[in-house]
Write an enzyme that holds these catalytic residues in place. Sequence first.
Site, PDB file in Angstrom:
ATOM      1  N   ASP A 237      49.263  19.445  38.642  1.00  0.00           N
ATOM      2  CA  ASP A 237      50.395  20.414  38.687  1.00  0.00           C
ATOM      3  C   ASP A 237      49.893  21.519  38.808  1.00  0.00           C
ATOM      4  O   ASP A 237      50.363  22.744  38.643  1.00  0.00           O
ATOM      5  CB  ASP A 237      50.723  20.521  36.695  1.00  0.00           C
TER       6      ASP A 237
ATOM      7  N   ALA B  32      56.062  30.069  34.811  1.00  0.00           N
ATOM      8  CA  ALA B  32      54.626  29.765  34.454  1.00  0.00           C
ATOM      9  C   ALA B  32      54.416  28.540  34.748  1.00  0.00           C
ATOM     10  O   ALA B  32      55.033  27.553  36.138  1.00  0.00           O
ATOM     11  CB  ALA B  32      54.510  28.134  33.302  1.00  0.00           C
TER      12      ALA B  32
ATOM     13  N   HIS C 106      53.329  20.724  43.256  1.00  0.00           N
ATOM     14  CA  HIS C 106      54.225  21.681  43.366  1.00  0.00           C
ATOM     15  C   HIS C 106      54.433  21.878  44.761  1.00  0.00           C
ATOM     16  O   HIS C 106      53.099  22.710  44.656  1.00  0.00           O
ATOM     17  CB  HIS C 106      54.836  22.121  42.145  1.00  0.00           C
TER      18      HIS C 106
ATOM     19  N   HIS D 125      53.652  30.515  42.690  1.00  0.00           N
ATOM     20  CA  HIS D 125      54.366  31.393  41.962  1.00  0.00           C
ATOM     21  C   HIS D 125      54.302  32.730  43.150  1.00  0.00           C
ATOM     22  O   HIS D 125      53.307  32.729  42.438  1.00  0.00           O
ATOM     23  CB  HIS D 125      54.909  31.441  40.867  1.00  0.00           C
TER      24      HIS D 125
ATOM     25  N   HIS E  59      57.228  15.336  31.613  1.00  0.00           N
ATOM     26  CA  HIS E  59      57.036  15.606  31.465  1.00  0.00           C
ATOM     27  C   HIS E  59      57.072  15.949  29.233  1.00  0.00           C
ATOM     28  O   HIS E  59      58.000  16.359  29.270  1.00  0.00           O
ATOM     29  CB  HIS E  59      57.511  17.274  31.833  1.00  0.00           C
TER      30      HIS E  59
ATOM     31  N   HIS F 117      50.315  16.052  32.479  1.00  0.00           N
ATOM     32  CA  HIS F 117      49.392  16.969  32.413  1.00  0.00           C
ATOM     33  C   HIS F 117      49.204  16.582  30.645  1.00  0.00           C
ATOM     34  O   HIS F 117      49.807  17.984  30.576  1.00  0.00           O
ATOM     35  CB  HIS F 117      50.475  18.409  32.768  1.00  0.00           C
TER      36      HIS F 117
ATOM     37  N   LYS G 281      61.251  11.390  38.015  1.00  0.00           N
ATOM     38  CA  LYS G 281      60.745  12.443  36.792  1.00  0.00           C
ATOM     39  C   LYS G 281      61.346  12.599  35.934  1.00  0.00           C
ATOM     40  O   LYS G 281      62.404  13.014  35.918  1.00  0.00           O
ATOM     41  CB  LYS G 281      60.293  13.192  37.756  1.00  0.00           C
TER      42      LYS G 281
ATOM     43  N   LEU H 215      52.817  25.370  31.745  1.00  0.00           N
ATOM     44  CA  LEU H 215      53.099  24.496  30.801  1.00  0.00           C
ATOM     45  C   LEU H 215      53.746  23.663  31.274  1.00  0.00           C
ATOM     46  O   LEU H 215      53.101  23.148  32.581  1.00  0.00           O
ATOM     47  CB  LEU H 215      55.243  24.565  30.599  1.00  0.00           C
TER      48      LEU H 215
ATOM     49  N   HIS I 168      50.778  14.518  40.662  1.00  0.00           N
ATOM     50  CA  HIS I 168      51.479  15.464  39.939  1.00  0.00           C
ATOM     51  C   HIS I 168      51.215  17.143  41.804  1.00  0.00           C
ATOM     52  O   HIS I 168      50.173  17.477  40.456  1.00  0.00           O
ATOM     53  CB  HIS I 168      51.341  16.015  39.034  1.00  0.00           C
TER      54      HIS I 168
END
Length: 345
Positions: free
Chosen positions: A247, A263, A15, A251, A136, A174, A99, A219, A13
């Site tokens: 996860d 988040a 990003h 940012h 999620h 998560h 997803k 989150l 997982h």
Amino acid sequence: MDRLTLRRPDDWHLHLRDDAMMRAVLPETTRNFARAIVMPNLVPPVVTARDAAEYRDRILAAKPTGSKFRPLMTLYLTEETDVRDLRAAADIGLITAVKLYPAGATTNSASGVRDFSKVRRVLENMAQIGLPLLVHGEVTDPEIDIFDREATFITRVLDPIRRDIPGLRVVMEHVTTRDAVDYVREGGADIAATITTHHLVINRNHILAGGIRPHYYCLPVAKREEHRHALVKAATSGDASFFLGTDSAPHLDTAKLQPCGCAGCFTATNTLSILAEVFEAAGALDRLEAFASLNGPAFYRLPPNEDRIVMEKGAPVAYPSSIATEEGPVTVFDPGMPLHWRVAE
């Protein structure tokens, strides 16, 4: 023990974002991981096979020279997802999973599902071909307390879907609660869960006690200490239902440090060192390979990596506090403890 050899791990997982951000953070993953399930919540999201192919190509073009890293692509489930397009993408191995974001649940989830009856045909087709659904697991009902949204999602949404569509393979991503751990543990061969690095380390006090710490805000939000203990117990148990999904969510600091900050915790840089500390404290270093390198491939019906990494224990590792991007820094997750384990060069 001060030396540990593991099959090279995967991140189930991740990003990566896109463009300049992706180019900046990708090397933090490719340094130690062989594969990663890449989240599709871009703007606009990755909703078609063409979107997935183009995003994959951008990732491959950005990876460091000589890297063998393989991105595993996903589609973003919407109420308009085309079954034929999805099946064609799965048939050629372009996508590894789909997803599900409940609309409004997290970053860039506005295009997610509101009416689950509208995706039933897609889910039935996924069950037929064995394509995993990554969820999620939070409801978005504003009347449900944010700390209860994962448990409520199980009873209101996930369990009914799994009962209505037997054989659907699900990864509850998560997980943050004992409720989710128990549900997955008792759910049979068609369900598994990823556990993040940061949820093994922090509870909600780390976010709120003594002042708000926005770089710990994520989150699903971190829960009570009893839930963190349940996550550690699950991760270190050797149970094949649980495996690593960081996860890791970059940012810009300017986006985190806002009245309504984003988040996500960026953990790609130091995840393996943190995990070794957690597993050592639990007396379970011999089970780290299962969690990080074996259980995930087994659920996804992929071979484990043949390549190995070596971790060594010594003086505390000095990780950078942030990663530079063209638009500003991204803060690296601070576990709040010395990290003595490192991946040997």
